[in-house]
Design an enzyme around this catalytic site. Structure first.
Site, PDB file in Angstrom:
ATOM      1  N   TYR A 141       0.818  -1.216   0.000  1.00  0.00           N
ATOM      2  CA  TYR A 141       0.000   0.000   0.000  1.00  0.00           C
ATOM      3  C   TYR A 141       0.851   1.265   0.000  1.00  0.00           C
ATOM      4  O   TYR A 141       0.422   2.298  -0.493  1.00  0.00           O
ATOM      5  CB  TYR A 141      -0.908   0.029   1.235  1.00  0.00           C
ATOM      6  CG  TYR A 141      -2.260  -0.613   1.050  1.00  0.00           C
ATOM      7  CD1 TYR A 141      -2.386  -1.901   0.556  1.00  0.00           C
ATOM      8  CD2 TYR A 141      -3.422   0.077   1.401  1.00  0.00           C
ATOM      9  CE1 TYR A 141      -3.631  -2.487   0.420  1.00  0.00           C
ATOM     10  CE2 TYR A 141      -4.672  -0.503   1.263  1.00  0.00           C
ATOM     11  CZ  TYR A 141      -4.756  -1.785   0.768  1.00  0.00           C
ATOM     12  OH  TYR A 141      -5.994  -2.362   0.633  1.00  0.00           O
ATOM     13  N   LYS A 192       3.035 -15.312   1.889  1.00  0.00           N
ATOM     14  CA  LYS A 192       3.183 -16.013   0.607  1.00  0.00           C
ATOM     15  C   LYS A 192       4.678 -16.295   0.483  1.00  0.00           C
ATOM     16  O   LYS A 192       5.347 -15.876  -0.472  1.00  0.00           O
ATOM     17  CB  LYS A 192       2.632 -15.128  -0.523  1.00  0.00           C
ATOM     18  CG  LYS A 192       2.533 -15.814  -1.875  1.00  0.00           C
ATOM     19  CD  LYS A 192       1.429 -16.851  -1.961  1.00  0.00           C
ATOM     20  CE  LYS A 192       1.510 -17.583  -3.298  1.00  0.00           C
ATOM     21  NZ  LYS A 192       0.556 -18.701  -3.388  1.00  0.00           N
ATOM     22  N   ASP A 224      -3.247 -18.078  -0.002  1.00  0.00           N
ATOM     23  CA  ASP A 224      -4.280 -18.742  -0.804  1.00  0.00           C
ATOM     24  C   ASP A 224      -4.959 -19.842   0.016  1.00  0.00           C
ATOM     25  O   ASP A 224      -6.190 -19.970   0.025  1.00  0.00           O
ATOM     26  CB  ASP A 224      -3.699 -19.292  -2.125  1.00  0.00           C
ATOM     27  CG  ASP A 224      -2.411 -20.091  -1.950  1.00  0.00           C
ATOM     28  OD1 ASP A 224      -1.834 -20.090  -0.842  1.00  0.00           O
ATOM     29  OD2 ASP A 224      -1.972 -20.727  -2.936  1.00  0.00           O
ATOM     30  N   ASP A 248      -6.455  -6.871   4.071  1.00  0.00           N
ATOM     31  CA  ASP A 248      -7.599  -6.201   3.436  1.00  0.00           C
ATOM     32  C   ASP A 248      -8.532  -7.242   2.843  1.00  0.00           C
ATOM     33  O   ASP A 248      -9.751  -7.221   3.056  1.00  0.00           O
ATOM     34  CB  ASP A 248      -7.081  -5.251   2.349  1.00  0.00           C
ATOM     35  CG  ASP A 248      -8.208  -4.549   1.609  1.00  0.00           C
ATOM     36  OD1 ASP A 248      -9.153  -4.098   2.286  1.00  0.00           O
ATOM     37  OD2 ASP A 248      -8.149  -4.468   0.366  1.00  0.00           O
ATOM     38  N   ASP A 252     -12.383  -8.966   4.535  1.00  0.00           N
ATOM     39  CA  ASP A 252     -13.696  -8.912   3.875  1.00  0.00           C
ATOM     40  C   ASP A 252     -14.315 -10.308   3.842  1.00  0.00           C
ATOM     41  O   ASP A 252     -15.514 -10.480   4.093  1.00  0.00           O
ATOM     42  CB  ASP A 252     -13.582  -8.387   2.437  1.00  0.00           C
ATOM     43  CG  ASP A 252     -13.827  -6.886   2.344  1.00  0.00           C
ATOM     44  OD1 ASP A 252     -13.537  -6.189   3.345  1.00  0.00           O
ATOM     45  OD2 ASP A 252     -14.281  -6.413   1.285  1.00  0.00           O
TER      46      ASP A 252
HETATM   47  C1  IPM Z   1     -10.422  -1.132   4.135  1.00  0.00           C
HETATM   48  C2  IPM Z   1     -10.702  -0.482   2.815  1.00  0.00           C
HETATM   49  C3  IPM Z   1      -9.566   0.465   2.494  1.00  0.00           C
HETATM   50  C4  IPM Z   1      -8.310  -0.354   2.364  1.00  0.00           C
HETATM   51  C5  IPM Z   1      -9.797   1.340   1.255  1.00  0.00           C
HETATM   52  C6  IPM Z   1     -11.074   2.132   1.348  1.00  0.00           C
HETATM   53  C7  IPM Z   1      -8.628   2.223   0.973  1.00  0.00           C
HETATM   54  O1  IPM Z   1     -10.906  -1.436   1.841  1.00  0.00           O
HETATM   55  O2  IPM Z   1     -10.251  -0.414   5.139  1.00  0.00           O
HETATM   56  O3  IPM Z   1     -10.394  -2.369   4.189  1.00  0.00           O
HETATM   57  O4  IPM Z   1      -8.021  -0.916   1.290  1.00  0.00           O
HETATM   58  O5  IPM Z   1      -7.580  -0.463   3.348  1.00  0.00           O
HETATM   59 MG    MG Z   2     -11.032  -3.444   2.579  1.00  0.00          MG
END
Ligand code: IPM
Ligand code: MG
Length: 361
Positions: A141, A192, A224, A248, A252
């Site tokens: 990032y 990884k 993975d 990240d 999710d």
């Molecule tokens: C998160 C989001 C952010 C990230 C974005 C909005 C920049 O997806 O906080 O998980 O990638 O960190």
């Molecule tokens: Mg995110």
């Protein structure tokens, strides 16, 4: 001395959900003497619209002066055509990096009342309680060099850099091990290492840090496989620690195991436990302004703030109990709605939690 909280509603559903969290904070002030002062600032697309910068200097100054930050969400299609340096996301990434909020805690906790809301079978997810510890200020990032360059052939080439210093891995490792000590004492480090040298080093450093925590068990998993294991048998995990980008993605996936991304809070902490607190869902532009967004992730982020930055663990528990109570009472926003439950909007959900907080005896 009262603690300062900077409130940054941001974009999309951000202002609606943050308004509910503020109600909750005010109830804690009124009824339980929570000693905080709230200030407001601009971030993200709304800041860009107002002053041409997704992270105005004024916001940064307020952020440095505050003890904790409550953030709604940033981003939306309206700002996608902008140059990457001016996009709403830059506001969020700038705050993380300027304040050195390197430790991102993302709990994936299944509320028993919502077991039916997951797309996985109830026996796979019931009792789920994972803590993802994501490194937040390094890795690909922020790594340099980065950009898009033109080759001699005229073709363009995009590039980013995955980079971690040993000290960066050590400090996030320690956060993960310390948290594991208060839980089931198991850490899974995700990398990884079979392909990327950077994460081969990550693995080696994690191993070294583990030496300081003989009471905690460490294992390693390639990313993975970790993604596969998360949907196959998620209850095998206690604490997962990983890089910025892997975290990240995995967070999710983990969020969705719990039925709705609308339920999950997060904390981003610096070395001294100053933190920024935000729901892990985004700005959800498709439902913004409709009054249907689930405010519980933001409200639960306030609970994390009470616990980690304001040193008010009892108020944190009180707030979490209030959330359990409204779920027990059958109140559901559309994202977590199921048969026989009562559908409510953002405001009603916020009011119900506020009422459930109660008053001092
Ligand atoms: C998160 C989001 C952010 C990230 C974005 C909005 C920049 O997806 O906080 O998980 O990638 O960190
Ligand atoms: Mg995110």
């Amino acid at each position: 001395m009262s603690k300062k909280i900077l409130v940054l509603p941001g974009d999309g559903i951000g202002p609606e959900i943050v308004a509910q969290a503020i109600k909750v904070l005010q109830a804690l002030q009124r009824n339980f003497g929570l000693d905080v002062e709230l200030e407001h600032g601009l971030v993200g697309g709304s800041a860009y619209d107002a002053v041409g910068n997704p992270l105005p200097q004024e916001t940064l100054v307020l952020a440095h002066e505050s003890d904790a930050i409550l953030l709604g969400a940033v981003g939306g299609p309206k700002w996608e055509p902008l140059d990457i340096a001016l996009r709403p996301e830059k506001g969020l990434l700038g705050l993380r990096s300027e304040l050195e909020l390197f430790a991102n805690l993302r709990p994936a906790l299944l509320y028993p009342q919502l077991a039916g809301a997951s797309t996985l079978r109830p026996e796979v997810v019931s009792g789920l309680d994972i803590m993802i510890v994501r490194e937040l200020t390094g890795g690909i990032y922020f790594g340099r060099p980065r950009g898009v360059r033109k080759l001699e052939t005229g073709e363009r080439e995009g590039f980013n850099t995955l980079v971690y210093r040993e000290s960066e891995v050590e400090r996030i490792g320690r956060v993960a091990f310390e948290i594991a000590r208060k839980r089931d004492r198991r850490v899974c480090s995700v990398d990884k290492a079979n392909v990327l040298e950077c994460t081969e080093l990550w693995r080696e450093v994690m191993q070294r840090v583990a030496g300081e925590y003989p009471d905690v068990e460490l294992n390693h998993m390639y990313v993975d496989n970790a993604a596969m294991q998360l949907v196959k048998w998620p209850k095998q995990f206690d604490v997962m620690v990983t890089t910025n980008m892997f975290g990240d993605i995995l967070s999710d996936a983990a969020a969705m195991l719990t039925g709705s991304i609308g339920m999950l809070p997060s904390a981003s902490l610096d070395q001294d436990r100053k933190g920024m607190y935000e729901p892990i869902h985004g700005s959800a532009p498709d439902i913004a302004g409709k009054g249907v967004a689930n405010p519980l992730a933001t409200i639960l982020s306030v609970a994390m703030m009470l616990r980690y930055s304001l040193e008010e663990p009892e108020m944190a528990e009180r707030l979490e109990r209030a959330v359990h109570q409204v779920l027990n009472d059958g109140l559901r926003t559309p994202d977590i709605l199921s048969e026989g439950m009562r559908e409510v909007g953002t405001e009603q959900m916020g009011d119900a939690v506020t009422a459930a907080i109660g008053e001092a005896a």
